[in-house]
Design an enzyme around this catalytic site. Structure first.
Site, PDB file in Angstrom:
ATOM      1  N   HIS A  77       0.816  -1.214   0.000  1.00  0.00           N
ATOM      2  CA  HIS A  77       0.000   0.000   0.000  1.00  0.00           C
ATOM      3  C   HIS A  77       0.857   1.275   0.000  1.00  0.00           C
ATOM      4  O   HIS A  77       0.608   2.189   0.783  1.00  0.00           O
ATOM      5  CB  HIS A  77      -0.911   0.029   1.241  1.00  0.00           C
ATOM      6  CG  HIS A  77      -1.985  -1.001   1.248  1.00  0.00           C
ATOM      7  ND1 HIS A  77      -2.777  -1.253   2.356  1.00  0.00           N
ATOM      8  CD2 HIS A  77      -2.422  -1.848   0.288  1.00  0.00           C
ATOM      9  CE1 HIS A  77      -3.632  -2.209   2.067  1.00  0.00           C
ATOM     10  NE2 HIS A  77      -3.439  -2.601   0.826  1.00  0.00           N
ATOM     11  N   ALA A 117      -2.402   7.128  -5.691  1.00  0.00           N
ATOM     12  CA  ALA A 117      -2.161   6.985  -4.249  1.00  0.00           C
ATOM     13  C   ALA A 117      -1.048   7.893  -3.740  1.00  0.00           C
ATOM     14  O   ALA A 117      -0.938   8.111  -2.535  1.00  0.00           O
ATOM     15  CB  ALA A 117      -1.823   5.528  -3.924  1.00  0.00           C
TER      16      ALA A 117
HETATM   17  C1  LIG Z   1      -0.222  -7.500  -4.738  1.00  0.00           C
HETATM   18  C2  LIG Z   1      -1.101  -6.335  -4.324  1.00  0.00           C
HETATM   19  C3  LIG Z   1      -2.284  -6.588  -3.654  1.00  0.00           C
HETATM   20  C4  LIG Z   1      -3.106  -5.542  -3.256  1.00  0.00           C
HETATM   21  N1  LIG Z   1      -4.282  -5.823  -2.632  1.00  0.00           N
HETATM   22  C5  LIG Z   1      -5.131  -4.819  -2.317  1.00  0.00           C
HETATM   23  C6  LIG Z   1      -6.392  -5.091  -1.723  1.00  0.00           C
HETATM   24  O1  LIG Z   1      -6.757  -6.259  -1.502  1.00  0.00           O
HETATM   25  N2  LIG Z   1      -7.190  -4.049  -1.422  1.00  0.00           N
HETATM   26  C7  LIG Z   1      -6.838  -2.769  -1.639  1.00  0.00           C
HETATM   27  O2  LIG Z   1      -7.605  -1.859  -1.353  1.00  0.00           O
HETATM   28  N3  LIG Z   1      -5.638  -2.474  -2.196  1.00  0.00           N
HETATM   29  C8  LIG Z   1      -4.781  -3.472  -2.545  1.00  0.00           C
HETATM   30  N4  LIG Z   1      -3.562  -3.182  -3.117  1.00  0.00           N
HETATM   31  C9  LIG Z   1      -3.160  -1.775  -3.267  1.00  0.00           C
HETATM   32  C10 LIG Z   1      -3.758  -1.117  -4.501  1.00  0.00           C
HETATM   33  O3  LIG Z   1      -3.675  -1.992  -5.608  1.00  0.00           O
HETATM   34  C11 LIG Z   1      -2.984   0.179  -4.813  1.00  0.00           C
HETATM   35  O4  LIG Z   1      -2.981   1.026  -3.665  1.00  0.00           O
HETATM   36  C12 LIG Z   1      -3.626   0.941  -5.954  1.00  0.00           C
HETATM   37  O5  LIG Z   1      -3.705   0.143  -7.125  1.00  0.00           O
HETATM   38  C13 LIG Z   1      -2.777   2.164  -6.263  1.00  0.00           C
HETATM   39  O6  LIG Z   1      -3.375   2.840  -7.341  1.00  0.00           O
HETATM   40  P1  LIG Z   1      -2.534   3.876  -8.188  1.00  0.00           P
HETATM   41  O7  LIG Z   1      -3.457   4.395  -9.220  1.00  0.00           O
HETATM   42  O8  LIG Z   1      -1.870   4.830  -7.249  1.00  0.00           O
HETATM   43  O9  LIG Z   1      -1.348   3.030  -8.843  1.00  0.00           O
HETATM   44  P2  LIG Z   1      -1.426   1.772  -9.812  1.00  0.00           P
HETATM   45  O10 LIG Z   1      -2.697   1.007  -9.610  1.00  0.00           O
HETATM   46  O11 LIG Z   1      -0.124   1.066  -9.633  1.00  0.00           O
HETATM   47  O12 LIG Z   1      -1.506   2.418 -11.250  1.00  0.00           O
HETATM   48  C14 LIG Z   1      -0.373   3.004 -11.864  1.00  0.00           C
HETATM   49  C15 LIG Z   1      -0.575   2.859 -13.357  1.00  0.00           C
HETATM   50  O13 LIG Z   1       0.401   3.644 -14.031  1.00  0.00           O
HETATM   51  C16 LIG Z   1       0.927   2.885 -15.095  1.00  0.00           C
HETATM   52  N5  LIG Z   1       2.264   3.441 -15.388  1.00  0.00           N
HETATM   53  C17 LIG Z   1       3.382   3.333 -14.657  1.00  0.00           C
HETATM   54  N6  LIG Z   1       4.391   3.994 -15.247  1.00  0.00           N
HETATM   55  C18 LIG Z   1       3.905   4.553 -16.368  1.00  0.00           C
HETATM   56  C19 LIG Z   1       4.457   5.372 -17.389  1.00  0.00           C
HETATM   57  N7  LIG Z   1       5.742   5.743 -17.371  1.00  0.00           N
HETATM   58  N8  LIG Z   1       3.641   5.754 -18.386  1.00  0.00           N
HETATM   59  C20 LIG Z   1       2.343   5.394 -18.417  1.00  0.00           C
HETATM   60  N9  LIG Z   1       1.762   4.620 -17.461  1.00  0.00           N
HETATM   61  C21 LIG Z   1       2.534   4.212 -16.462  1.00  0.00           C
HETATM   62  C22 LIG Z   1       0.949   1.469 -14.576  1.00  0.00           C
HETATM   63  O14 LIG Z   1       0.987   0.542 -15.633  1.00  0.00           O
HETATM   64  C23 LIG Z   1      -0.386   1.416 -13.812  1.00  0.00           C
HETATM   65  O15 LIG Z   1      -1.462   1.068 -14.630  1.00  0.00           O
HETATM   66  C24 LIG Z   1      -2.721  -4.217  -3.532  1.00  0.00           C
HETATM   67  C25 LIG Z   1      -1.530  -3.966  -4.228  1.00  0.00           C
HETATM   68  C26 LIG Z   1      -0.738  -5.015  -4.624  1.00  0.00           C
HETATM   69  C27 LIG Z   1       0.525  -4.720  -5.396  1.00  0.00           C
END
Ligand SMILES: Cc1cc2nc3c(=O)[nH]c(=O)nc-3n(C[C@H](O)[C@H](O)[C@H](O)COP(=O)(O)OP(=O)(O)OC[C@H]3O[C@@H](n4cnc5c(N)ncnc54)[C@H](O)[C@@H]3O)c2cc1C
Length: 309
Positions: free
Chosen positions: A240, A273
């Site tokens: 997280h 996040a």
């Molecule tokens: C194994 C695992 C299990 C989890 N389980 C849970 C759960 O059960 N419940 C819960 O609430 N949360 C869970 N989480 C946490 C949750 O998934 C994350 O907090 C959330 O996905 C974060 O969202 P985000 O949009 O910040 O980042 P992300 O979801 O990581 O999205 C980032 C996006 O940016 C893209 N990206 C990266 N670099 C580039 C670039 N240079 N150019 C273009 N695109 C790019 C990536 O491909 C990705 O699609 C889990 C996380 C993991 C890893």
């Protein structure tokens, strides 16, 4: 940072042209960490067969796969973390002062008197090293209880090791660098031990696991010092990570304003996040989705001419 947005001194040292000097980028890294305590299940009802280590396990897995394919039911419908509890380390009903002396007290890092600082959850299978490690016993049945540090004091950093985007970043989460975080997890582990030794779980723990080096079935007589060692050895991320581009004023290390706009860069918003001012006291997906929805509304308003900012 590769695009020139971040701490100017760090970027300049790597030869990256500075577009905006934002010292907060890559700082204030927060994460939830978890400590897992495993037990052997004498009822053999746990789902250890999902990663088979015996012929019986393999048969159970094949049966479960067919059951799921044909009926959509059975053990494979599990989300693994099947029961959860959110509690406070200063709840005197759970941690009575007679058993938990003042020196073990945990500083209140919650957002309010009704907010939790510990999460417990259970999984109907024990695992090792995020599930990638060696199974805990050939043909065995195990389950796990877990305690999560919801409000860590410690914070880490992300930095670049070079200006080559193919190089991995340097991530230093600083887990357990703050003793209050350790105290929280020790209370959590003590509570797990009590839950495990309360029925219905008490009756299903197999004493055969008592001396297993990776299971910790009896911790009631373990000192706080030894529990600290256990916590430090077993701590893992719950995946997280947040807050490395936090929403806050620039002078407080902030990167975005309340409208998700990066300080000093017109029309650049962040919606993920990383903008959490600090980590939430629950799992992170739902708040991230809320941020995405809010970002869409802000942008629609801005380009629609109403409430243009
Ligand atoms: C194994 C695992 C299990 C989890 N389980 C849970 C759960 O059960 N419940 C819960 O609430 N949360 C869970 N989480 C946490 C949750 O998934 C994350 O907090 C959330 O996905 C974060 O969202 P985000 O949009 O910040 O980042 P992300 O979801 O990581 O999205 C980032 C996006 O940016 C893209 N990206 C990266 N670099 C580039 C670039 N240079 N150019 C273009 N695109 C790019 C990536 O491909 C990705 O699609 C889990 C996380 C993991 C890893």
């Amino acid at each position: 940072m590769l695009s020139g947005v971040g701490p100017a001194s760090h970027l300049s040292a790597l030869g990256i042209h500075v577009v905006a000097d934002l010292p907060g980028v890559g700082s204030n890294l927060k994460d939830h960490v978890v400590v897992d305590i495993g037990y052997m299940d004498k009822t053999k009802q746990s789902l250890s067969f999902l990663r088979p280590t015996s012929f019986t396990h393999s048969l159970q897995l094949i049966k479960a796969l067919w059951q799921y394919k044909l009926t959509g039911k059975g053990p494979l419908t599990t989300n693994l973390a099947e029961a959860v509890a959110f509690i406070r380390t200063d709840d005197p009903d759970i941690f009575p002062p007679s058993e938990f002396p003042p020196e073990t007290a945990v500083e209140d890092t919650t957002t309010g008197k009704a907010a939790p600082d510990i999460e417990l959850f259970v999984t109907p299978v024990a695992y090792n090293e995020h599930g990638a490690g060696t199974p805990l016993g050939k043909g065995q049945y195990t389950f796990m209880l877990h305690t999560v540090l919801l409000r860590p004091n410690a914070s880490g950093t992300i930095r670049l090791q070079s200006k080559n985007p193919a190089d991995s970043p340097l991530i230093d989460p600083q887990y357990l660098s703050d003793q209050n975080d350790v105290k929280n997890l020790i209370r959590g582990v003590r509570l797990l031990d009590r839950v495990a030794h309360t029925n219905p779980l008490k009756d299903i723990i197999d004493p055969a696991g008592d001396n297993h080096p990776k299971l910790h079935q009896n911790l009631s007589k373990t000192s706080d010092k030894d529990l600290e060692n256990l916590v430090r050895e077993r701590v893992q991320t719950l995946y997280h990570p947040t807050s490395t581009a936090r929403m806050a004023p620039l002078e407080d290390g902030g990167v975005v304003d309340p409208f998700l706009r990066v300080h000093g860069i017109p029309n650049l918003r962040i919606a993920d996040a990383s903008i959490f001012p600090s980590i939430v006291s629950g799992h992170t997906t739902a708040p991230v989705i809320a941020i995405g929805e809010k970002a869409a509304d802000l942008i629609k308003n801005a380009v629609g001419g109403q409430a243009r900012r």
